[in-house]
Motif scaffolding. Structure first.
Motif, short mmCIF file in Angstrom:
data_model
loop_
_atom_site.label_atom_id
_atom_site.label_comp_id
_atom_site.label_asym_id
_atom_site.label_seq_id
_atom_site.Cartn_x
_atom_site.Cartn_y
_atom_site.Cartn_z
N PRO A 4 0.82 -1.20 0.00
CA PRO A 4 0.00 0.00 0.00
C PRO A 4 0.85 1.26 0.00
N PRO A 5 0.38 2.33 -0.63
CA PRO A 5 1.12 3.60 -0.60
C PRO A 5 1.09 4.20 0.79
N PRO A 6 1.95 5.19 1.05
CA PRO A 6 1.92 5.85 2.36
C PRO A 6 0.51 6.37 2.67
N ARG A 7 0.11 6.22 3.93
CA ARG A 7 -1.25 6.57 4.31
C ARG A 7 -1.26 7.80 5.21
N PRO A 8 -2.29 8.63 5.10
CA PRO A 8 -2.41 9.75 6.03
C PRO A 8 -2.61 9.24 7.45
N SER A 9 -2.29 10.06 8.41
CA SER A 9 -2.32 9.62 9.81
C SER A 9 -3.63 9.99 10.48
N LEU A 10 -4.08 9.06 11.35
CA LEU A 10 -5.24 9.35 12.19
C LEU A 10 -4.86 10.25 13.36
N GLY A 11 -3.58 10.32 13.68
CA GLY A 11 -3.15 11.14 14.79
C GLY A 11 -3.24 10.45 16.13
N GLY A 18 3.41 4.23 21.18
CA GLY A 18 3.59 3.55 19.89
C GLY A 18 3.49 4.50 18.72
N PRO A 19 3.70 3.98 17.50
CA PRO A 19 3.64 4.83 16.31
C PRO A 19 2.21 5.25 16.00
N ALA A 20 2.07 6.39 15.37
CA ALA A 20 0.75 6.88 14.99
C ALA A 20 0.15 5.96 13.93
N LEU A 21 -1.14 5.77 14.01
CA LEU A 21 -1.84 4.94 13.04
C LEU A 21 -2.04 5.67 11.72
N GLY A 22 -1.81 4.98 10.62
CA GLY A 22 -2.19 5.50 9.33
C GLY A 22 -3.67 5.25 9.09
N TRP A 23 -4.16 5.67 7.94
CA TRP A 23 -5.58 5.54 7.60
C TRP A 23 -5.71 4.98 6.19
N HIS A 24 -6.63 4.01 6.03
CA HIS A 24 -6.87 3.44 4.70
C HIS A 24 -8.36 3.24 4.51
N SER A 25 -8.85 3.61 3.32
CA SER A 25 -10.25 3.40 2.98
C SER A 25 -10.35 3.07 1.51
N ARG A 153 3.69 0.74 8.27
CA ARG A 153 3.32 1.08 9.63
C ARG A 153 1.87 0.67 9.89
N PRO A 154 1.47 0.58 11.13
CA PRO A 154 0.08 0.22 11.43
C PRO A 154 -0.90 1.24 10.85
N PHE A 155 -2.06 0.77 10.51
CA PHE A 155 -3.09 1.68 10.04
C PHE A 155 -4.45 1.19 10.51
N ALA A 156 -5.43 2.07 10.43
CA ALA A 156 -6.80 1.75 10.83
C ALA A 156 -7.67 1.64 9.59
N VAL A 157 -8.64 0.74 9.67
CA VAL A 157 -9.66 0.60 8.62
C VAL A 157 -11.01 0.50 9.30
#
Length: 392
Positions: A4-11, A18-25, A153-157
């Motif tokens: 996956p490409p770099p994702r924007p952060s949820l903050g 821990g590291p900030a979560l990215g965002w994927h939709s 990095r971790p991300f949220a869906v």
């Protein structure tokens, strides 16, 4: 598939420090403006209030608790205030108005349910859901998102999206039986429309082939099911085109599974591949409206772009005496989205003549469900295969 490409952060961090979560939709939903953490202590009424305000809930509790909360949110969304009055108004509306109201209701529901989030963490063996009693999602996520790349990095869906990823992987694993292929199965990839409605496939299986059927194009092949049907019917070589990388990979895999890879060549193209053919087949999206997710792109086509592109390009794509097969439902006509006169005007503008038309009635459950908001249109729907030839 690439990572996956770099994702924007949820903050929000994945955990303390821990590291900030990215965002994927996959539907392209924007990063939620406000996110709060939630767990099994959160009551459904409070959760519904929060999502109605636009607050996303990042789940930290038990995975099955999240699923239960999603079901509770869905029930509350479906019994929104004045829903009965809205139904009465919809029953008196025109089919066009009823369609757009239905889309608005479905869109609001999807937005609300899309605000219940779960984290995904990358690892050497793939992505995992770091929640109690979470299922093994490595294979499903790899199929949908690709393997984690270096530096992932971790991300949220949205949990709703993750459940769709898991369900799609199950469909891909077991496949969809296709009667026109003798019951052999087509295995749809994530984001590629599944041939669960068999009437359009059956039309291609029974339409008379042109005398010269050494070569054909299947324009917008998707899973490759129509290309496989043509090859099984004796077409010498089929060029199957699609611009979606997922569809291209899916069609190639299905051609190999079905034993027609030597006759079906899958190529990346927007509509037609170069060259002329005696037969060109296209099953474009049936409704001229905006899709809200990748898989909806197989149903909704803004402005009828693919339909218009196929028709306008068809004469130049056919050899002398060739014909094009357009497979199209008239549901858009019953919903007031496109008239029959507008369709035939597109034929005329492209310099095409209707040589014949084969029809089929739908057999899907919604056509017989009087509780469906679009029941009247669905019950009247007919799917047609239009045999088109260039006007001499």
């Amino acid at each position: 598939m690439d990572a996956p490409p770099p994702r924007p952060s949820l903050g929000l961090p994945l955990g303390p420090g821990g590291p900030a979560l990215g965002w994927h939709s996959e539907s392209g939903a924007p990063v939620p403006r406000r996110v709060v953490e939630a767990d099994d202590a959160l009551r459904a009424d409070e959760a519904f209030r929060l999502v109605c305000e636009g607050t996303a809930l990042l789940w930290r509790g038990d995975y099955h608790g999240a699923r239960q909360l999603l079901s509770a949110l869905a029930r509350r969304a479906d019994r929104a205030p004045r829903r009965r009055d809205a139904r009465r108004a919809a029953s008196a509306a025109t089919p066009y108005e009823a369609f757009h109201r239905h889309r608005q209701v479905q869109g609001r529901r999807a937005r609300l349910l899309g605000l219940l989030l779960v984290p995904l963490t990358p690892g050497p063996e793939g992505y995992a859901v770091p929640l109690r009693r979470a299922p093994d999602v490595r294979a499903a996520c790899a199929a949908a998102y690709g393997p984690p790349g270096p530096g992932a990095r971790p991300f949220a869906v949205a949990l709703r999206e993750l459940l769709g990823v898991i369900g799609a992987h199950e469909w891909r694993t077991k496949g969809v039986p296709v009667p026109a292929l003798g019951g052999d199965r087509v295995h749809p990839h994530y984001g590629v429309f599944s041939p669960v409605r068999g009437e359009y496939v059956d039309l291609v299986a029974r339409a008379p082939l042109p005398a010269d059927h050494r070569l054909a194009q299947d324009v917008g092949t998707g899973t490759g099911v129509l290309a496989a049907v043509l090859a099984r019917r004796g077409v010498g070589r089929v060029l199957a085109t699609d611009q979606d990388p997922r569809a291209v990979a899916c069609a190639r895999e299905n051609a190999a599974r079905l034993g027609v890879a030597d006759r079906v060549e899958v190529v990346t193209a927007d509509l037609f591949a170069p060259g002329r053919v005696p037969l060109a087949v296209c099953n474009p999206p049936w409704l001229p409206a905006k899709p809200t997710s990748p898989v909806e792109a197989a149903v909704y086509d803004p402005g009828g772009r693919m339909l218009r592109g196929f028709l306008s390009g068809l004469p130049a794509a056919l050899t002398e005496g060739g014909e094009g097969w357009l497979i199209l439902s008239d549901l858009a006509e019953h919903l007031g989205l496109r008239s029959r006169a507008e369709l035939t005007a597109l034929f005329d503008a492209a310099g095409l003549t209707v040589a014949d038309r084969l029809d089929a009635r739908p057999a899907h459950p919604k056509a017989a469900d009087p509780g469906d908001p679009l029941h009247a249109a669905r019950a009247a729907e007919v799917t047609s295969l239009w045999r088109l030839t260039p006007t001499r």
